[in-house]
Design a protein around this motif. Sequence first.
Motif, PDB file in Angstrom:
ATOM      1  N   LEU A 173       0.726  -1.216  -0.058  1.00 47.19           N
ATOM      2  CA  LEU A 173       0.156   0.049  -0.162  1.00 47.19           C
ATOM      3  C   LEU A 173       0.891   1.192   0.126  1.00 47.19           C
ATOM      4  CD1 LEU A 173      -2.862  -0.858   2.715  1.00 47.19           C
ATOM      5  CD2 LEU A 173      -2.696  -1.380  -0.018  1.00 47.19           C
ATOM      6  N   ASP A 174       0.105   2.372  -0.303  1.00 48.84           N
ATOM      7  CA  ASP A 174       1.105   3.418  -0.423  1.00 48.84           C
ATOM      8  C   ASP A 174       1.177   4.024   0.753  1.00 48.84           C
ATOM      9  OD1 ASP A 174      -1.145   5.633  -0.024  1.00 48.84           O
ATOM     10  OD2 ASP A 174      -1.647   5.376  -2.195  1.00 48.84           O
ATOM     11  N   PRO A 175       2.094   5.104   1.293  1.00 50.43           N
ATOM     12  CA  PRO A 175       2.099   5.502   2.521  1.00 50.43           C
ATOM     13  C   PRO A 175       0.600   6.124   3.297  1.00 50.43           C
ATOM     14  CG  PRO A 175       3.939   6.454   1.349  1.00 50.43           C
ATOM     15  CD  PRO A 175       2.980   5.780   0.382  1.00 50.43           C
ATOM     16  N   LYS A 176      -0.047   6.556   2.540  1.00 49.85           N
ATOM     17  CA  LYS A 176      -1.197   7.305   3.019  1.00 49.85           C
ATOM     18  C   LYS A 176      -2.327   6.017   3.332  1.00 49.85           C
ATOM     19  CE  LYS A 176      -5.400  10.147   2.907  1.00 49.85           C
ATOM     20  NZ  LYS A 176      -6.245   9.043   2.950  1.00 49.85           N
ATOM     21  N   ALA A 177      -2.427   5.026   2.462  1.00 45.64           N
ATOM     22  CA  ALA A 177      -3.152   3.807   2.662  1.00 45.64           C
ATOM     23  C   ALA A 177      -2.822   3.033   3.661  1.00 45.64           C
ATOM     24  CB  ALA A 177      -3.263   3.232   1.254  1.00 45.64           C
ATOM     25  N   GLN A 178      -1.335   3.046   4.002  1.00 47.31           N
ATOM     26  CA  GLN A 178      -0.948   2.265   5.112  1.00 47.31           C
ATOM     27  C   GLN A 178      -1.216   2.897   6.295  1.00 47.31           C
ATOM     28  OE1 GLN A 178       3.524   1.936   5.053  1.00 47.31           O
ATOM     29  NE2 GLN A 178       3.514   1.023   2.972  1.00 47.31           N
ATOM     30  N   ASN A 179      -0.986   4.294   6.458  1.00 50.82           N
ATOM     31  CA  ASN A 179      -1.601   4.965   7.548  1.00 50.82           C
ATOM     32  C   ASN A 179      -2.999   4.794   7.884  1.00 50.82           C
ATOM     33  OD1 ASN A 179      -0.713   6.981   9.737  1.00 50.82           O
ATOM     34  ND2 ASN A 179      -2.198   8.283   8.613  1.00 50.82           N
ATOM     35  N   ASP A 180      -3.753   4.864   6.897  1.00 55.10           N
ATOM     36  CA  ASP A 180      -5.234   4.630   7.097  1.00 55.10           C
ATOM     37  C   ASP A 180      -5.595   3.346   7.820  1.00 55.10           C
ATOM     38  OD1 ASP A 180      -5.692   6.986   5.599  1.00 55.10           O
ATOM     39  OD2 ASP A 180      -6.807   6.357   4.129  1.00 55.10           O
ATOM     40  N   ILE A 181      -4.890   2.152   7.215  1.00 51.52           N
ATOM     41  CA  ILE A 181      -5.146   0.967   7.579  1.00 51.52           C
ATOM     42  C   ILE A 181      -4.829   0.871   9.089  1.00 51.52           C
ATOM     43  CG2 ILE A 181      -4.474  -1.424   7.441  1.00 51.52           C
ATOM     44  CD1 ILE A 181      -6.474  -0.619   5.233  1.00 51.52           C
ATOM     45  N   ILE A 182      -3.662   1.430   9.411  1.00 52.15           N
ATOM     46  CA  ILE A 182      -3.308   1.200  10.766  1.00 52.15           C
ATOM     47  C   ILE A 182      -4.000   1.952  11.798  1.00 52.15           C
ATOM     48  CG2 ILE A 182      -1.318   1.811  12.283  1.00 52.15           C
ATOM     49  CD1 ILE A 182      -0.730  -0.519  10.539  1.00 52.15           C
ATOM     50  N   LYS A 183      -4.408   3.120  11.349  1.00 53.43           N
ATOM     51  CA  LYS A 183      -5.252   4.121  12.231  1.00 53.43           C
ATOM     52  C   LYS A 183      -6.666   3.272  12.307  1.00 53.43           C
ATOM     53  CE  LYS A 183      -3.101   7.772  13.204  1.00 53.43           C
ATOM     54  NZ  LYS A 183      -1.961   6.890  13.197  1.00 53.43           N
ATOM     55  N   LEU A 184      -7.227   2.376  11.188  1.00 54.90           N
ATOM     56  CA  LEU A 184      -8.281   1.884  11.391  1.00 54.90           C
ATOM     57  C   LEU A 184      -8.261   0.540  12.421  1.00 54.90           C
ATOM     58  CD1 LEU A 184     -11.243   0.940  10.258  1.00 54.90           C
ATOM     59  CD2 LEU A 184     -10.095  -0.130   8.443  1.00 54.90           C
ATOM     60  N   ILE A 185      -7.016  -0.097  12.575  1.00 57.85           N
ATOM     61  CA  ILE A 185      -6.849  -1.205  13.243  1.00 57.85           C
ATOM     62  C   ILE A 185      -6.763  -0.651  14.668  1.00 57.85           C
ATOM     63  CG2 ILE A 185      -5.315  -2.978  13.972  1.00 57.85           C
ATOM     64  CD1 ILE A 185      -4.369  -3.334  10.908  1.00 57.85           C
ATOM     65  N   GLU A 186      -6.313   0.317  14.768  1.00 60.94           N
ATOM     66  CA  GLU A 186      -6.041   1.136  16.354  1.00 60.94           C
ATOM     67  C   GLU A 186      -7.460   1.567  16.832  1.00 60.94           C
ATOM     68  OE1 GLU A 186      -2.413   3.550  15.507  1.00 60.94           O
ATOM     69  OE2 GLU A 186      -2.841   3.584  17.624  1.00 60.94           O
ATOM     70  N   ARG A 187      -8.201   2.040  15.779  1.00 59.98           N
ATOM     71  CA  ARG A 187      -9.481   2.211  16.152  1.00 59.98           C
ATOM     72  C   ARG A 187     -10.627   0.995  16.391  1.00 59.98           C
ATOM     73  NH1 ARG A 187     -13.139   4.420  12.615  1.00 59.98           N
ATOM     74  NH2 ARG A 187     -12.001   4.411  11.040  1.00 59.98           N
ATOM     75  N   ILE A 188     -10.356   0.208  15.806  1.00 57.58           N
ATOM     76  CA  ILE A 188     -11.196  -1.235  16.127  1.00 57.58           C
ATOM     77  C   ILE A 188     -10.593  -1.683  17.509  1.00 57.58           C
ATOM     78  CG2 ILE A 188     -11.150  -3.591  15.460  1.00 57.58           C
ATOM     79  CD1 ILE A 188     -10.892  -2.624  12.383  1.00 57.58           C
ATOM     80  N   TYR A 189      -9.537  -1.892  17.627  1.00 62.12           N
ATOM     81  CA  TYR A 189      -8.823  -2.191  19.108  1.00 62.12           C
ATOM     82  C   TYR A 189      -9.419  -1.403  20.055  1.00 62.12           C
ATOM     83  CZ  TYR A 189      -5.653  -3.972  22.591  1.00 62.12           C
ATOM     84  OH  TYR A 189      -5.418  -4.351  23.764  1.00 62.12           O
ATOM     85  N   SER A 190      -9.572  -0.079  20.011  1.00 59.68           N
ATOM     86  CA  SER A 190      -9.965   0.822  21.160  1.00 59.68           C
ATOM     87  C   SER A 190     -11.542   0.588  21.495  1.00 59.68           C
ATOM     88  CB  SER A 190      -9.856   2.342  20.540  1.00 59.68           C
ATOM     89  OG  SER A 190     -10.857   2.665  19.662  1.00 59.68           O
ATOM     90  N   GLU A 191     -12.003  -0.165  20.642  1.00 61.85           N
ATOM     91  CA  GLU A 191     -13.535  -0.495  21.180  1.00 61.85           C
ATOM     92  C   GLU A 191     -13.463  -1.360  22.304  1.00 61.85           C
ATOM     93  OE1 GLU A 191     -15.961  -1.643  17.857  1.00 61.85           O
ATOM     94  OE2 GLU A 191     -15.088  -0.256  16.435  1.00 61.85           O
ATOM     95  N   LYS A 192     -12.369  -1.903  22.602  1.00 55.36           N
ATOM     96  CA  LYS A 192     -12.057  -3.053  23.607  1.00 55.36           C
ATOM     97  C   LYS A 192     -12.879  -4.228  23.562  1.00 55.36           C
ATOM     98  CE  LYS A 192     -10.771   0.695  26.950  1.00 55.36           C
ATOM     99  NZ  LYS A 192      -9.435   0.596  26.504  1.00 55.36           N
ATOM    100  N   LYS A 193     -13.184  -4.553  22.422  1.00 57.70           N
ATOM    101  CA  LYS A 193     -14.108  -5.822  22.097  1.00 57.70           C
ATOM    102  C   LYS A 193     -13.212  -6.847  21.599  1.00 57.70           C
ATOM    103  CE  LYS A 193     -17.396  -4.044  19.354  1.00 57.70           C
ATOM    104  NZ  LYS A 193     -18.438  -3.896  18.800  1.00 57.70           N
ATOM    105  N   TYR A 194     -12.131  -6.744  21.171  1.00 56.36           N
ATOM    106  CA  TYR A 194     -11.203  -7.925  20.246  1.00 56.36           C
ATOM    107  C   TYR A 194      -9.977  -7.882  20.966  1.00 56.36           C
ATOM    108  CZ  TYR A 194     -14.696  -5.864  17.088  1.00 56.36           C
ATOM    109  OH  TYR A 194     -15.726  -5.538  16.368  1.00 56.36           O
ATOM    110  N   THR A 195      -9.421  -9.247  20.698  1.00 53.56           N
ATOM    111  CA  THR A 195      -8.127  -9.597  20.803  1.00 53.56           C
ATOM    112  C   THR A 195      -7.469  -9.453  19.598  1.00 53.56           C
ATOM    113  OG1 THR A 195      -8.686 -10.913  22.830  1.00 53.56           O
ATOM    114  CG2 THR A 195      -6.496 -11.606  21.858  1.00 53.56           C
TER     115      THR A 195
END
Length: 272
Positions: A173-195
């Motif tokens: 992925l290009d740098p912006k797309a990489q950043n989007d995906i990482i931010k998305l994963i962090e957001r998903i984790y912050s819901e405290k529902k997942y391992t």
Amino acid sequence: MSKLISIKNVSVSFRDHIALHNISIDIRKGAFVSVIGPNGAGKTTLLTVINGLGRILSGTVEVFGRKARPLNINKIRKRIGYVPQQMAVDPRSPVSVKEAVSIGRFGIIGLLGKWTDSDEQKVENALDKVGISRLSEKPVGHLSGGEHQKVSIARALAQEPEIILFDEPTSNLDPKAQNDIIKLIERIYSEKKYTIIFVTHILSHIPHSCTDVVLMKKGRIVKSGNADDMLEQKILSELYDFPMQVSIVHGKKHFHAGHFHTGHSGRGDGNV
Ligand SMILES: Nc1ncnc2c1ncn2[C@@H]1O[C@H](COP(=O)(O)OP(=O)(O)OP(=O)(O)O)[C@@H](O)[C@H]1O
Ligand SMILES: [Mg+2]
């Protein structure tokens, strides 16, 4: 915190090649585990062992307190979302984004199960959470790499899993797309529902919220521990058999592969 995954003395071989040598690891509920290590270390194989796709030669795998066996593996797998390393998609594929995400729900209700409004809603929610609702009617063959990766993540979310496995979700992925995906994963984790178990080659993509880092090499877990202790110059250089530099800027760790010159350019051989 309770153990969600417990792997004991597991070995996996592909004909005469041993991909995992007698590995043992426990993962607790709510952890964000990053798995790092050189190519061929066994990272993807470890993920396949967790979601029951890989055949083990010896040892035991317990997930959700149950020993994984051929009889119950499908039940276990329904509770695990898997975002595989990016795959090539046939550009002629007529499957729409929404249909591709719905596959995550069909995995839960079964192909013969009844599709309800609640399933429809879960698919809509997953598309929305990942930010691809506007693409829902688009054929998956027409998506960019980053969009396609979001479809894979939405499909896993639609499944409403307890564990999500990410295998190098930012590769190609290009740098912006990489950043989007990482931010998305962090957001998903912050819901405290997942391992979450997250395989990456890009050390700077390991989020701040990561609780544990597992270091793999030649089919073995060579070390594991909290992220800050593991992401150290000496440990990383030994892991990759290559000099790795770690610098801290504004409280954030930055990683450089190769010898770091403090001359004019102040650059290493590459950021990782
Ligand atoms: N289906 C297979 N058949 C034969 N060998 C395999 C198979 N899958 C993996 N291997 C071998 O097992 C070893 C571990 O592979 P694995 O894919 O788990 O590594 P990895 O750490 O994920 O590497 P990468 O960073 O390149 O993705 C490698 O030597 C690989 O060649
Ligand atoms: Mg891999």
